[in-house]
Design an enzyme around this catalytic site. Structure first.
Site, PDB file in Angstrom:
ATOM      1  CE  LYS A 112      -4.481   0.763   0.300  1.00 37.96           C
ATOM      2  NZ  LYS A 112      -5.629  -0.101   0.001  1.00 37.96           N
ATOM      3  CG  ASP A 138      -7.365   3.287  -0.600  1.00 39.95           C
ATOM      4  OD1 ASP A 138      -7.674   2.091  -0.536  1.00 39.95           O
ATOM      5  OD2 ASP A 138      -7.589   4.072   0.347  1.00 39.95           O
TER       6      ASP A 138
HETATM    7  N1  GLU Z   1      -7.516   0.247  -2.715  1.00 39.46           N
HETATM    8  C1  GLU Z   1      -8.259  -0.926  -3.038  1.00 39.46           C
HETATM    9  C2  GLU Z   1      -8.278  -1.875  -1.863  1.00 39.46           C
HETATM   10  O1  GLU Z   1      -8.274  -1.421  -0.740  1.00 39.46           O
HETATM   11  C3  GLU Z   1      -7.851  -1.553  -4.356  1.00 39.46           C
HETATM   12  C4  GLU Z   1      -6.425  -1.949  -4.469  1.00 39.46           C
HETATM   13  C5  GLU Z   1      -6.009  -2.430  -5.860  1.00 39.46           C
HETATM   14  O2  GLU Z   1      -6.830  -2.459  -6.770  1.00 39.46           O
HETATM   15  O3  GLU Z   1      -4.827  -2.758  -5.992  1.00 39.46           O
HETATM   16  O4  GLU Z   1      -8.318  -3.054  -1.965  1.00 39.46           O
END
Ligand code: GLU
Length: 448
Positions: free
Chosen positions: A124, A164
């Site tokens: 992340k 996100d």
């Molecule tokens: N931010 C999204 C999550 O919390 C998607 C992450 C992604 O597609 O890599 O899963």
């Protein structure tokens, strides 16, 4: 004792990272039974290894605003675990972002990605940059500056960021454009791209649609459906918008949405076209909604009882927390339960506090924890990676069908695992153990 010791060490070592403690505590508490049953996990020091990311990248981002002033922000990319695939997870641009927030999100992502059944590790990133009230030019310059450092750490087989909170199609476009210029490569190093230049159909809808599919699965087991039922939703980003849309497809009635300034209660049902226009195109406050829908109510944050979220005071059959972490506390959970709520499916990451989660589990309602219920977003990101690798885009129906299958599988593995450990309705336990086993076994297979 082993589980408690690792949790305590995390708290002592990172005293300020409260959200990270909360995520570790939630996952590890559910693992006690499997750790006791199978000694190999403690012998391989799996828990100690899981709480320290493979790599934490912190960097400075300098950019110039519209009046020529230099701005400085903090950038993060935390590569948590790559035992089952390349690091995968979103970028969050929000003033609240700090190392603890990114670590909690990255930690959750490891188990969520494992549940999708795809080969995706967890990571992340993000920044304390606030895209709100910035011009397109400022957002572009920030994204370019952010990528000037990030590009050397990512790639389609290394680490694949996505969106996100605060990072949607516009930001992914600017980030991808800069990645392409710096590397001279057109490749799937980011997901959430627009379809015309390498994205997947249905990626914008995926988290919201998936979260409703998950609720459907939970209810099906109890002989219930969403048809004709009142539903409440918090948030008004892409997760909330497409949750509302899918609820209509299934004949339900979504009546609330919210943003950082207030909430809308539209008893006749949220006008999804208006919501999209206000939030996706105009990017304005929800206060504007009542100008067009005069029978709807707008409740400002601060005008409602302290320490509670007004969205959860509206009686509903099913609730979809789709805004942010800890937006639903013990008091809110009690109100929902007293009002007869039978189902909570989490679109946001860790929206329920530990107290709220405990109340839902004890009430034995259908409770879909975030890492299971909102995994549809990252799952379709995984499908976007497949389409990029094969240079062959799929149609809407193909992606939707695959998403539906993935959500069914996540429910079934979580529910089966919960039953294996004699807690048949506890999907927190089921999802945590199922997600953990795959990652931990891969770590053991691949040696120290
Ligand atoms: N931010 C999204 C999550 O919390 C998607 C992450 C992604 O597609 O890599 O899963």
């Amino acid at each position: 004792m082993y589980v408690e010791n690792v949790i305590e060490k995390v708290k002592l070592k990172y005293p300020d990272q409260k959200e990270f403690h909360q995520a570790v505590q939630e996952v590890f508490t559910s693992l006690a039974l499997v750790i006791k049953k199978d000694k190999k996990y403690q012998e391989s020091a799996i828990l100690e290894r899981l709480v320290i990311p493979d790599r934490e990248i912190y960097f400075r981002v300098n950019w110039v605003n519209d009046v020529g002033k230099i701005q400085v922000n903090q950038g993060y990319r935390i590569e948590f675990n790559a035992a089952i695939g390349p690091y995968k997870g979103g970028l969050r641009f929000h003033p609240s972002v700090n190392a603890g927030i990114i670590k909690f999100l990255g930690f959750e992502q490891v188990f969520k990605n494992s549940l999708t059944t795809l080969h995706l590790g967890g990571g992340k990133g993000g920044s304390d940059f606030d895209p709100k009230n910035k011009s397109d030019g400022e957002v572009m310059r920030f994204c370019q500056a952010f990528m000037n450092e990030l590009y050397r750490h990512i790639g389609p087989y290394t680490d694949i960021p996505a969106g996100d909170i605060g990072v949607g199609g516009r930001e992914i476009g600017y980030l991808f454009g800069q990645y392409r210029k710096l590397t001279n490569r057109f490749e799937g190093a980011l997901t959430g791209k627009r379809f015309d230049w390498g994205g997947s159909l249905m990626r914008p809808e995926a988290t919201g649609y998936g979260c409703v599919y998950f609720a459907e699965e939970m209810l099906k087991e109890r002989g219930e459906t969403l048809a004709g039922k009142i539903c409440t939703i918090s948030g008004s980003g892409n997760v909330a918008i497409y949750t509302v849309e899918k609820l209509y497809h299934l004949g339900a009635k979504p009546v609330t949405v919210s943003d950082s300034k207030g909430m809308i209660y539209d008893e006749a049902g949220i006008d999804v076209a208006l919501l999209k226009e206000l939030k996706e195109i105009k990017r304005v406050s929800l206060e504007e909604y009542i100008k067009f829908r005069t029978n709807a109510k707008y409740i400002k944050v601060g005008d409602y009882k302290e320490d509670t979220n007004a969205v959860w005071s509206i009686p509903c059959f099913a609730a979809f927390p789709s805004a942010t972490e800890n937006e639903l506390n013990g008091k809110d959970a009690k109100t929902l339960l007293q009002n007869g709520c039978k189902c909570v499916s989490e679109g946001a990451n860790m929206p329920s506090t530990l107290e709220a989660l405990d109340l839902f589990l004890r009430a034995k309602i259908c409770y879909g924890p975030a890492k299971a219920a909102n995994a549809g977003g990252v799952a379709v990101s995984g499908l976007e990676m497949s389409q990029n690798a094969s240079m062959h885009p799929w149609d809407f129906e193909t992606v939707d069908k695959k998403l539906h299958n993935i959500m069914e599988n996540i429910f079934s593995i979580s529910s089966q695992t919960a039953k294996e450990f004699a807690e048949p309705t506890n999907l927190v336990l089921g999802a945590n153990i199922a997600g953990f086993r795959k990652v931990a076994d891969a770590m053991i297979d691949q040696g120290v």
